[in-house]
Design a protein around this motif. Structure first.
Motif, short mmCIF file in Angstrom:
data_model
loop_
_atom_site.label_atom_id
_atom_site.label_comp_id
_atom_site.label_asym_id
_atom_site.label_seq_id
_atom_site.Cartn_x
_atom_site.Cartn_y
_atom_site.Cartn_z
N LYS A 60 41.03 4.30 -13.13
CA LYS A 60 41.22 5.28 -14.04
C LYS A 60 39.96 5.47 -15.06
O LYS A 60 39.45 4.38 -15.54
CB LYS A 60 42.62 5.03 -15.03
N LEU A 61 39.66 6.58 -15.26
CA LEU A 61 38.19 6.76 -15.91
C LEU A 61 38.80 7.32 -17.58
O LEU A 61 39.76 8.25 -17.52
CB LEU A 61 37.29 7.69 -15.42
N SER A 62 38.09 6.98 -18.60
CA SER A 62 38.54 7.33 -19.91
C SER A 62 37.85 8.55 -20.24
O SER A 62 36.60 8.69 -19.96
CB SER A 62 38.09 6.31 -20.68
N PRO A 63 38.61 9.69 -20.86
CA PRO A 63 37.92 10.95 -21.13
C PRO A 63 36.64 10.82 -22.12
O PRO A 63 36.67 9.62 -22.82
CB PRO A 63 39.07 11.76 -21.80
N PRO A 64 35.78 11.65 -22.29
CA PRO A 64 35.54 12.68 -21.45
C PRO A 64 35.08 12.65 -19.89
O PRO A 64 34.22 11.82 -19.72
CB PRO A 64 34.80 13.65 -22.29
N ILE A 65 35.58 13.24 -19.04
CA ILE A 65 35.36 13.12 -17.76
C ILE A 65 34.14 14.18 -17.21
O ILE A 65 33.19 13.64 -16.80
CB ILE A 65 36.50 13.32 -16.76
N LEU A 66 34.50 15.38 -17.70
CA LEU A 66 33.51 16.47 -17.19
C LEU A 66 33.58 17.67 -18.09
O LEU A 66 34.74 17.99 -18.27
CB LEU A 66 33.68 16.72 -15.70
N GLN A 67 32.64 18.13 -18.85
CA GLN A 67 32.55 19.23 -19.60
C GLN A 67 31.19 19.82 -19.55
O GLN A 67 30.24 19.46 -19.34
CB GLN A 67 33.25 18.91 -20.81
N SER A 97 36.06 22.10 -19.85
CA SER A 97 36.40 20.81 -19.86
C SER A 97 37.56 20.15 -18.93
O SER A 97 38.64 20.89 -18.77
CB SER A 97 36.96 20.23 -21.30
N ALA A 98 37.41 19.09 -18.26
CA ALA A 98 38.34 18.67 -17.29
C ALA A 98 38.46 17.23 -17.37
O ALA A 98 37.29 16.57 -17.75
CB ALA A 98 37.82 19.19 -15.96
N ASP A 99 39.63 16.58 -16.99
CA ASP A 99 39.83 15.23 -16.85
C ASP A 99 40.41 14.90 -15.47
O ASP A 99 40.55 15.84 -14.71
CB ASP A 99 40.31 14.53 -17.97
N LEU A 100 40.88 13.44 -15.14
CA LEU A 100 41.65 13.23 -14.28
C LEU A 100 42.70 13.80 -13.89
O LEU A 100 43.35 13.58 -12.95
CB LEU A 100 41.63 11.69 -13.97
N ASP A 101 43.43 14.48 -14.90
CA ASP A 101 44.76 14.99 -14.93
C ASP A 101 44.48 16.33 -14.71
O ASP A 101 45.52 17.27 -14.47
CB ASP A 101 45.62 14.80 -16.04
N GLY A 147 43.28 11.88 -9.09
CA GLY A 147 42.09 12.26 -9.75
C GLY A 147 42.12 13.93 -10.36
O GLY A 147 43.33 14.43 -10.23
N GLY A 148 41.03 14.34 -10.51
CA GLY A 148 40.87 15.71 -11.39
C GLY A 148 40.65 16.69 -10.24
O GLY A 148 39.97 16.53 -9.23
N VAL A 149 41.05 17.98 -10.31
CA VAL A 149 40.80 19.13 -9.45
C VAL A 149 40.53 20.17 -10.02
O VAL A 149 41.33 20.74 -11.00
CB VAL A 149 42.06 19.13 -8.41
#
Length: 710
Positions: free
Chosen positions: A487-494, A515-519, A659-661
């Motif tokens: 599990k990766l802690s936010p922020p994941i991708l923004q 902004s996107a995360d693993l959820d 993961g994120g989608v």
């Protein structure tokens, strides 16, 4: 180490100079091709035995050939093959021009020998021919290895028809626009796709052709459009499968030209007016001109430009785009243009193969409304469940090499099919129980003389019972995206305040925030050309913002599915080889297991990728994308070419994935099943729609009403 020239001179000091030149020529030219000493012996050993002054035996000659072979190998390994510096360049074109005059030339170094040589001329010619044939075989073999073309299988169709039907069709007396094709077969290479099938298409109804990927839906459309299956000659057919060829014709004119009747009448009208105005008319022109005007009025030719413009606008062509030449458009827009031409031409039978693949949500909604009032017959292959529910009046289900017809839309098909299968199962079980009951009686009294007549009666009864086969259930499609990662802690991708443009006069985005995360389960929608794919590439880091910042977790591992995934696959190899080339060093079982997760099993995995259907190629692309186990997926139109069962399986797999989608899609079913957030890309911005897909559809319908398309 001595060279093979030194070995020849040392071992055969009395060798004829002619033969010496010949042997060194053979070794010079063929040195890299000899695979072992035995081949050297076959090429020159016989001559060496003849000229041996001390009468060396065959074993001695073989040893010498081995020494020369080792010299050749050493030279090849170190790149020190003997080279000859020419005094002047060789003009091959001149040699070719005078080839008829140079009768004695048989090759670059093979020449006829003068008759006074001490070598047996016949044996020399035989050896030369043998060596030349060997070179040709090897070159042919190497050529095949380096570029073996993939020979794709061809489709074929056959059907039973009566002579009476043929005569009626040829006589022109058949004026019905209904189509009925009975007892026909369709094959693709050695694979039988349909056997003893029947297809009935009533004029004015709209049929949806559905079935699993690779069963032959597209092939059936091609057999109809090519008239390999007999369709009455007076019925016009149009199959939208190829993009419009790019030339200097304007988009609007290209659509108008698809109505050949109107074009021919207008052309004849211009020719007649020219003759009348030039004074060369003979009096009949005026009568013919009146007939043409009447026909033009009958087909409402004056309204054609407006109707063509409405169709183009509905499919996303702005007024400026309608005046652009066809060569200025990309392949996707040319496919839209091909669809526009088909809609404008109004054939008696319109064949559409996945028409929503090339369209955005706005264009799909317009097409749904337009086709609901279509006057003639439509047969459409589509994976879009909502499109089928909105458009079709009947469903044709292709499965187990046959076609089954159902009245109603797709939802009604699902319900009716389930009821039909339940009834068939009950009928099969009841008959099976009845057979078992009779069999018990037969087995009990088989050897009872008093019951012999009854046993015979029961046996005849069994023979007369129709043989019912157990239901063949379609295998459930299963997809799985591996998620064995931390599990990766936010922020994941923004993206923060991103500005991007390809040129100063084409600013795509300003102030872009995402902004996107693993959820995350985010879907981006918008018209074609609005920049959806550009947003995805900014998220992946393939494009660098002009201003603003892209931030990504250091352990982020993205899997990307491109809408042009087929272009990224090597079509000349099989699926197993494809994965092995992309991820070398793993056992074949691992590649097969990976492909099996996406339904590419058994013989499918060993067929050339080029021979797979569009949906099967998509599954291979999924297998390739997921093999490195990404923790975040960016998917650009992932449902193109997938059948409905696979789309359902894709939705389940994405929902189970940890993961994120982020995806771009026009498939309403997938969006509703997967996405929790809907973002609209338009006017240089990407904004969230709080009401989800229902609110987005409502906005589009309101736009259609304002623009007069509904």
């Amino acid at each position: 180490m001595a060279s093979y020239v030194d070995i020849l001179k040392s071992e055969f000091p009395q060798i004829d100079s002619e033969l010496f030149d010949y042997i060194t020529g053979v070794l010079d030219s063929g040195g890299a091709d000899f695979e072992d000493a035995e081949e050297v012996f076959e090429a020159v050993g016989g001559f060496l035995q003849e000229v041996s002054a001390d009468a060396k035996n065959e074993d001695d000659i073989r040893d010498i050939c081995l020494q020369m072979f080792n010299c050749l190998q050493l030279n090849n390994c170190h790149g020190r093959q003997q080279q000859v510096l020419l005094d002047a360049p060789v003009q091959l074109s001149q040699i070719n021009a005078h080839a008829t005059e140079i009768k004695d030339v048989q090759g670059i170094w093979m020449m006829k020998r003068p008759q006074n040589t001490t070598v047996d001329a016949k044996k020399l010619e035989k050896a030369e021919a043998k060596l030349k044939a060997k070179h040709e075989r090897r070159n042919e073999k190497d050529s095949q290895k380096s570029s073996t073309p993939v020979v794709l299988e061809e489709a074929s169709a056959s059907q039973s028809s009566s002579k009476k039907e043929g005569r009626v069709d040829q006589s022109g007396k058949n004026r019905s626009y209904d189509i009925r094709i009975e007892n026909f077969d369709v094959s693709f290479g050695e694979r039988v796709l349909l056997q003893g099938a029947d297809l009935s298409l009533s004029f004015g109804r709209r049929y949806g052709l559905i079935g699993r990927n690779g069963l032959g839906k597209t092939t059936l459309l091609k057999m109809l459009s090519s008239r390999s299956l007999r369709v009455p000659a007076h019925i016009t057919i149009l199959h939208v499968e190829q993009e419009v060829e790019g030339d200097h014709t304007k988009a609007l004119d290209s659509v108008l030209q698809s109505d050949t009747v109107r074009e021919e009448l207008l052309s004849e009208e211009r020719a007649l007016n020219t003759r009348i105005n030039s004074g060369t008319a003979d009096g009949t022109e005026s009568v013919r001109l009146s007939e043409i005007y009447a026909k033009l009025e009958e087909i409402e030719a004056d309204k054609a430009p407006a109707r063509a413009s409405v169709i183009l606008a509905g499919l996303g062509f702005t007024p400026r785009m309608q005046q652009q030449t066809t060569k200025e458009f990309s392949g996707g827009w040319r496919m839209r243009l091909a669809l526009a031409r088909a809609l404008f031409a109004r054939p008696d039978l319109l064949l559409l193969d996945e028409p929503t693949n090339m369209l955005d949500v706005r264009a799909i909604l317009w097409l749904e409304n337009y086709l609901q009032t279509w006057a003639s017959t439509i047969l459409v292959v589509s994976h879009d469940r909502n499109f089928l529910n909105a458009v079709v009046t009947d469903i044709v289900h292709l499965h187990t090499q046959r076609l089954d017809s159902y009245r109603g839309d797709y939802e009604n098909f699902i319900k009716t099919k389930e009821d039909r299968l339940k009834n068939q199962q009950r009928e099969y079980e009841a008959q099976l129980q009845y057979r078992q009951h009779i069999q018990v009686f037969i087995d009990r009294f088989r050897y009872n003389a008093n019951r012999a007549a009854q046993v015979q009666s029961k046996l005849k009864l069994l023979e007369k019972l129709p043989e019912l086969k157990p239901l063949e259930k379609e295998t459930e499609v299963m997809l799985r995206f591996p998620d064995n990662f931390e599990k990766l802690s936010p922020p994941i991708l923004q993206l923060d305040e991103v500005e991007f443009y390809y040129s100063l006069d084409q600013r795509l985005f300003t102030g872009l925030n995402l902004s996107a995360d693993l959820d995350s389960r985010i879907c981006i929608v918008g018209e074609n050309g609005a920049g959806k794919t550009t947003v995805l590439k900014l998220l992946m880091g393939e494009l660098t913002p002009i201003n603003g910042v892209r931030q990504a977790h250091r352990n982020l591992k993205i899997g990307y599915f491109s809408q042009h995934h087929v272009d990224q696959l090597d079509l000349n190899v099989c699926s197993v080889e494809l994965l092995a080339n992309k991820f070398p060093g793993r056992p074949e079982e691992e590649y097969r297991h990976q492909l099996g997760r996406y339904g590419i099993t058994g013989e499918l995995a060993t067929r050339p990728v080029a021979s797979l259907s569009g949906g099967q190629k998509s599954r291979v692309a999924f297998a390739q994308m997921t093999m490195p186990c990404p923790n975040f997926y960016i998917l650009d139109e992932p449902t193109n070419h997938l059948d409905m069962e696979t789309i359902e399986a894709l939705a389940k797999a994405l929902n189970k994935f940890k993961g994120g989608v982020v995806l771009v899609s026009h498939d309403e079913r997938l969006i509703r099943l997967v996405c929790r957030e809907l973002w609209v890309c338009e006017s240089g911005r990407v904004g969230r729609v709080d009401g989800g897909f229902d609110e987005y559809k409502h906005i589009l319908h309101e736009q259609f009403r304002k623009e007069g398309y509904l």
